[in-house]
Design an enzyme around this catalytic site. Structure first.
Site, PDB file in Angstrom:
ATOM      1  N   HIS A 349      -9.504   6.200 -20.918  1.00  0.00           N
ATOM      2  CA  HIS A 349      -9.034   7.182 -19.941  1.00  0.00           C
ATOM      3  C   HIS A 349      -8.221   8.307 -20.523  1.00  0.00           C
ATOM      4  O   HIS A 349      -7.767   9.189 -19.796  1.00  0.00           O
ATOM      5  CB  HIS A 349      -8.188   6.494 -18.863  1.00  0.00           C
ATOM      6  CG  HIS A 349      -9.009   5.813 -17.822  1.00  0.00           C
ATOM      7  ND1 HIS A 349      -9.431   6.448 -16.684  1.00  0.00           N
ATOM      8  CD2 HIS A 349      -9.515   4.560 -17.757  1.00  0.00           C
ATOM      9  CE1 HIS A 349     -10.141   5.619 -15.950  1.00  0.00           C
ATOM     10  NE2 HIS A 349     -10.216   4.457 -16.584  1.00  0.00           N
ATOM     11  N   LYS A 536       0.020  15.985  -8.325  1.00  0.00           N
ATOM     12  CA  LYS A 536      -0.444  15.044  -9.353  1.00  0.00           C
ATOM     13  C   LYS A 536       0.798  14.498 -10.031  1.00  0.00           C
ATOM     14  O   LYS A 536       1.889  14.991  -9.802  1.00  0.00           O
ATOM     15  CB  LYS A 536      -1.339  15.744 -10.367  1.00  0.00           C
ATOM     16  CG  LYS A 536      -0.745  17.054 -10.921  1.00  0.00           C
ATOM     17  CD  LYS A 536      -1.697  17.781 -11.861  1.00  0.00           C
ATOM     18  CE  LYS A 536      -2.825  18.460 -11.158  1.00  0.00           C
ATOM     19  NZ  LYS A 536      -4.126  17.887 -11.436  1.00  0.00           N
ATOM     20  N   ARG A 537       0.642  13.483 -10.864  1.00  0.00           N
ATOM     21  CA  ARG A 537       1.817  13.001 -11.590  1.00  0.00           C
ATOM     22  C   ARG A 537       2.445  14.127 -12.401  1.00  0.00           C
ATOM     23  O   ARG A 537       1.746  15.044 -12.857  1.00  0.00           O
ATOM     24  CB  ARG A 537       1.427  11.846 -12.522  1.00  0.00           C
ATOM     25  CG  ARG A 537       1.220  10.529 -11.796  1.00  0.00           C
ATOM     26  CD  ARG A 537       2.460  10.076 -11.038  1.00  0.00           C
ATOM     27  NE  ARG A 537       3.508   9.610 -11.923  1.00  0.00           N
ATOM     28  CZ  ARG A 537       3.712   8.334 -12.240  1.00  0.00           C
ATOM     29  NH1 ARG A 537       2.954   7.385 -11.734  1.00  0.00           N
ATOM     30  NH2 ARG A 537       4.680   7.995 -13.056  1.00  0.00           N
ATOM     31  N   LYS A 542       0.084  18.321 -18.001  1.00  0.00           N
ATOM     32  CA  LYS A 542      -0.512  18.871 -16.777  1.00  0.00           C
ATOM     33  C   LYS A 542       0.043  20.260 -16.450  1.00  0.00           C
ATOM     34  O   LYS A 542      -0.485  20.963 -15.608  1.00  0.00           O
ATOM     35  CB  LYS A 542      -0.276  17.919 -15.602  1.00  0.00           C
ATOM     36  CG  LYS A 542      -1.077  16.613 -15.716  1.00  0.00           C
ATOM     37  CD  LYS A 542      -0.752  15.680 -14.548  1.00  0.00           C
ATOM     38  CE  LYS A 542      -1.471  14.341 -14.633  1.00  0.00           C
ATOM     39  NZ  LYS A 542      -2.856  14.373 -14.138  1.00  0.00           N
ATOM     40  N   THR A 644      -9.205  13.899 -10.928  1.00  0.00           N
ATOM     41  CA  THR A 644     -10.021  13.630  -9.744  1.00  0.00           C
ATOM     42  C   THR A 644      -9.504  14.401  -8.538  1.00  0.00           C
ATOM     43  O   THR A 644     -10.265  14.645  -7.603  1.00  0.00           O
ATOM     44  CB  THR A 644     -10.060  12.132  -9.394  1.00  0.00           C
ATOM     45  OG1 THR A 644      -8.727  11.618  -9.397  1.00  0.00           O
ATOM     46  CG2 THR A 644     -10.923  11.356 -10.369  1.00  0.00           C
ATOM     47  N   LYS A 648     -11.301  16.381  -5.095  1.00  0.00           N
ATOM     48  CA  LYS A 648     -10.922  16.282  -3.678  1.00  0.00           C
ATOM     49  C   LYS A 648     -10.685  17.669  -3.086  1.00  0.00           C
ATOM     50  O   LYS A 648     -11.084  17.950  -1.949  1.00  0.00           O
ATOM     51  CB  LYS A 648      -9.641  15.446  -3.531  1.00  0.00           C
ATOM     52  CG  LYS A 648      -9.704  14.049  -4.119  1.00  0.00           C
ATOM     53  CD  LYS A 648      -8.293  13.441  -4.232  1.00  0.00           C
ATOM     54  CE  LYS A 648      -8.276  12.216  -5.122  1.00  0.00           C
ATOM     55  NZ  LYS A 648      -6.892  11.798  -5.493  1.00  0.00           N
TER      56      LYS A 648
END
Ligand SMILES: *Cc1c(COP(=O)(O)O)cnc(C)c1O
Length: 806
Positions: A349, A536-537, A542, A644, A648
């Site tokens: 992952h 998101k986290r 990120k 992901t 969405k």
């Protein structure tokens, strides 16, 4: 299933009266929820029993998905939708005068996962049942899920997530007949087994009891019920005297007490190793037992069983499987190894090295002495075999399981299995050419890609019922069961009436979110603004901080020219930071202080708002995502394996602001260059900087006046109450050379944002983009992803009884 409203009302009231011992007029939402859940259980239980019976009778092959995380969120609506009775229940409640929304909110999110990885595992459970495959989950029954986040004075505060609450988990069933024991610690020595073989004897081991709780997983409209098995720990009665104090007992209970709240990093703690082994051993033991009930030879177990290792956490599986086959059932090494490799497969992952689990050999051998012996044997045989095949020394050393006093879990998963997959095309390429390149050299046939997916039903029919009705209006209802029919929408992306409908329904979703924002934060936002969302986290890679830098730039733009033209924007964040991740928590503080500054500045007014919504989780995602105009997917290229939430957002009509990273690239392939906004470096640019070591963020800071001013804003007192956090950020960006290249990508990001603002101003153009995203999002259904896993990795066929409708 067929169910009339009358029948439902009858069943529901009976359950409420008899099981809950209460009546409609006095029942609380929580009591109503429990009664409803129990009513649904009565409906699906016969299907569940039938399914298990059939699978056993027909000796169907079963795939077991091992994961330390499952993040389903609320299950009520999914179960109703998949049983085909959501509308009947809503109608029944309307007749009874019960508010369905209130009842559904009485269910606590099942948050046994951190983020994308756990959410994917939950999506796969739904999709396995929906496609009809016999695919069962195996995980841990944590008493506390991912912590609850509160924001106090702008800081994240973590509270325990006591998700069982007073009602427990209404969907689970304890299965006493499948209890097994799991051993830790102690010593192992070999004795003569009498038949010329050696037999291991375990002495002074700690024996713990693994108790399974099964949570049924319903397929959409097909009557299939699969199973998610979650393990809890107990002290066996015969050992009770060994745990005389509450402290002693608590140490045992700790194994399933709490989910590790770390996302993308490896803690290396003994308790974590115990959790991982506990779940893996218990799962594998029961799998072997139920296989043997079929009366088939153990060395051919791979014909009826696949075990999938979701990330490295269950990667002890190949060694534990060897131990069970050899020590407990007397198989020869070679037969056991052949079976193990055919049974096991592994998903990687992440390429972040801090997330690739390694254990110190001393700790590992102490906790799992017999498994460690087996790992050493696997490792030695592997090295000898590679050497015999002429593989060079360095490649062998780089791929060994035990090296420099560490056990490399990913290496065990790859060597002990037949398949390793990445989770998006670019990610799989990076695994082959970089992270796992030595493995790719020696076993290229093991590598394959399986791009992640999402359960479209949750993100459309459940989270966005209004949008779903609008889609029905234009292309009919076929897409609800065959998501590929969404492509019919491509025909209407320039139809002005359709555009007006889709605009309208997005505005309604924005208003719902605006109401929630006002209620929870007191900030008033207008739906005239662009809703720009990053949820998101919280993680440096990120790049929430890049988003923050852009907001600061807009702040200065307005302050410099208060009368200028400005398209209003609302920036919405939701993110949990791992409790020990200091830098991530500083970014949360900065976002909140920046929000205070901007939201209370009258000169700024409605032009700019910044909102941080606390406690981001699946049920909140269901509210936020359908309300987004812009989806921020801005990780440094090469770092986000797939993502992901990007999918969405796409499916509910947001336009993606994206780097060429993870599945963003595949989104771009689906919608075309004109219907996504791309900026920033490519992965090759990033790798070139790594190779030449030429990146120097201070140079950019010194030479670019806009960037200079934005970065200084962190430390010059403009944003109050966060001096410490501000200078930490300044140091990360300038003193420590900006590990994630924010300064390098900033200018390109700002330009892309300006371009996006122009696109939004042209409503026909914008709606064309938005609808094109919806129309082509079928590519990312996890139903198709799981079909690929089943066919290409697990070699599963559909059970003969799997396809009946109810
Ligand atoms: C989908 C989802 C994620 C994953 O988001 P990414 O942006 O892909 O990291 C995380 N948390 C929740 C609650 C989700 O629903």
């Amino acid at each position: 299933m067929e169910l009339t409203t009358e029948q439902f009302i009858h069943d529901f009231e009976l359950t409420l009266n008899e099981q809950q011992q209460t009546i409609l007029s006095t029942a609380t939402p929580s009591e109503l929820f429990v009664a409803l859940a129990h009513t649904i259980r009565q409906y699906y239980t016969p299907l569940w029993i039938e399914r298990n019976k059939k699978l056993q009778e027909n000796k169907d092959k079963i795939a077991y998905y091992f994961s330390v995380e499952f993040l389903p969120g609320r299950m009520l609506e999914t179960n109703l939708l998949n049983l085909g009775i959501l509308d009947v229940v809503k109608e029944g409640f309307a007749q009874l005068g019960i508010d369905f929304t209130q009842v559904k909110q009485a269910e606590h999110d099942m948050a046994l996962g951190n983020g994308g990885l756990g959410r994917l595992a939950a999506a796969f459970m739904d999709s396995l049942a929906t496609t009809g495959y016999a695919g069962f989950g195996n995980g841990l029954r944590y008493k506390y899920g991912l912590f609850k986040q509160r924001i106090v004075n702008g800081y994240q505060v973590e509270l325990p997530d006591a998700w069982f609450g007073s009602i427990g988990n209404v969907w689970e069933t304890r299965k006493d007949h499948d209890i097994v024991d799991v051993r830790f610690f102690g010593n192992v020595y070999m004795t003569d087994a009498g038949n010329g073989k050696l037999k291991p004897v375990y002495s002074d081991a700690q024996v713990l009891r693994a108790v399974p709780y099964d949570v049924p997983q319903l397929g959409y409209g097909n009557g299939v019920v699969n199973n998610l098995r979650l393990w809890d720990v107990e002290i066996p009665e015969e050992y009770e005297l060994s745990y005389p104090t509450i402290e002693d007992r608590r140490r045992v209970e700790d194994i399933t007490a709490v989910l590790y709240p770390d996302d993308s990093s490896d803690e290396g703690k003994k308790l974590r190793l115990m959790q991982e082994y506990f779940m893996t051993s218990a799962g594998l033991q029961t799998i072997v037992k139920s296989y043997l009930k079929l009366g088939l030879p153990l060395e051919r177990i791979y014909e009826k069983v696949s075990v999938h290792i979701n990330d490295t956490h269950p990667a002890v599986a190949p060694a534990e499987f060897m131990r069970i086959l050899i020590d407990e059932y007397g198989l020869e090494w070679d037969d056991a190894w052949n079976a193990t490799q055919k049974v096991m497969s592994y998903t990687n992952h992440t390429i972040l090295s801090e997330a690739l689990e390694k254990w110190h050999t001393g700790l590992f051998a102490h906790v799992l002495p017999r498994v460690y012996q087996i790992i050493v044997e696997i490792d030695n045989r592997y090295a000898a075999q590679m050497s015999a095949q002429g593989v060079d020394y360095e490649t062998i050393e780089n791929t060994r399981i035990v090296r420099n006093n560490q056990v490399h879990m990913a290496h065990l998963a790859i060597i002990g299995g037949h398949s390793v997959n990445g989770v998006a095309q670019i990610h799989t390429e990076l695994l082959k050419e970089d992270t796992l390149r030595d493995f790719y050299k020696v076993s290229p046939e093991k590598f394959n890609n399986k791009t992640n997916g999402i359960v479209q039903r949750r993100w459309t029919q459940i989270a966005a019922p209004g949008l779903s009705k609008t889609i029905d209006k234009w292309i009919g209802q076929g897409w609800r069961s065959d998501i590929h029919e969404l492509r019919k929408l491509n025909e209407y992306v320039d139809n002005s009436q359709a555009q007006a409908d889709f605009w309208e329904v997005k505005q309604l979703a924005k208003q719902r979110l605006a109401d929630y924002i006002e209620q929870t934060t007191g900030v008033h936002v207008t739906t005239d603004a662009i809703f720009d969302v990053q949820v998101k986290r919280l993680h440096a890679y990120k790049r929430q901080l890049l988003n923050v830098m852009h907001i600061i730039k807009l702040y200065w733009d307005i302050k410099d020219n208060p009368e200028g033209e400005f398209t209003p924007r609302v920036f919405i964040f939701g993110a949990k930071a791992a409790p020990g991740y200091h830098f991530a928590k500083s970014i949360i503080k900065i976002i909140n202080e920046l929000a205070n500054l901007i939201n209370n500045d009258e000169q700024i007014g409605d032009k700019l708002k910044v909102v941080f919504l606390e406690n981001y989780r699946v049920s909140l995602a269901e509210l936020i995502i359908p309300a987004a105009n812009v989806s921020e997917q801005i990780s440094l290229a090469s770092k986000e394996a797939s993502g992901t939430s990007n999918m969405k957002f796409m499916m509910t009509g947001a336009v993606t602001m994206a780097t060429l990273d993870g599945a963003n690239i595949e989104i771009k392939d689906e919608v075309g260059d004109d219907n996504i906004v791309i900026f920033g470096m490519t992965k090759d640019d990033v790798y070139n900087h790594y190779a030449t070591r030429d990146y120097y963020s201070r140079g950019i800071y010194d030479n670019d006046p806009v960037i200079h001013r934005v970065v200084n804003t962190f430390v010059d007192g403009t944003i109050p109450n966060c001096q410490r956090e501000g200078s930490e950020i300044f140091d990360a960006l300038i003193t420590y050379n900006d590990e994630y290249f924010l300064l390098q990508d900033f200018t390109s990001y700002v330009e892309a944002q300006e371009h996006l603002t122009q696109l939004y101003a042209d409503r026909a153009r914008w709606m064309h983009m938005s609808m094109t995203n919806i129309a082509n999002s079928d590519k990312f259904t996890s139903d198709d992803t799981i079909r690929q896993y089943a066919q290409e990795i697990w070699n599963l066929s559909l059970p003969s009884h799997g396809k009946h409708r109810i």
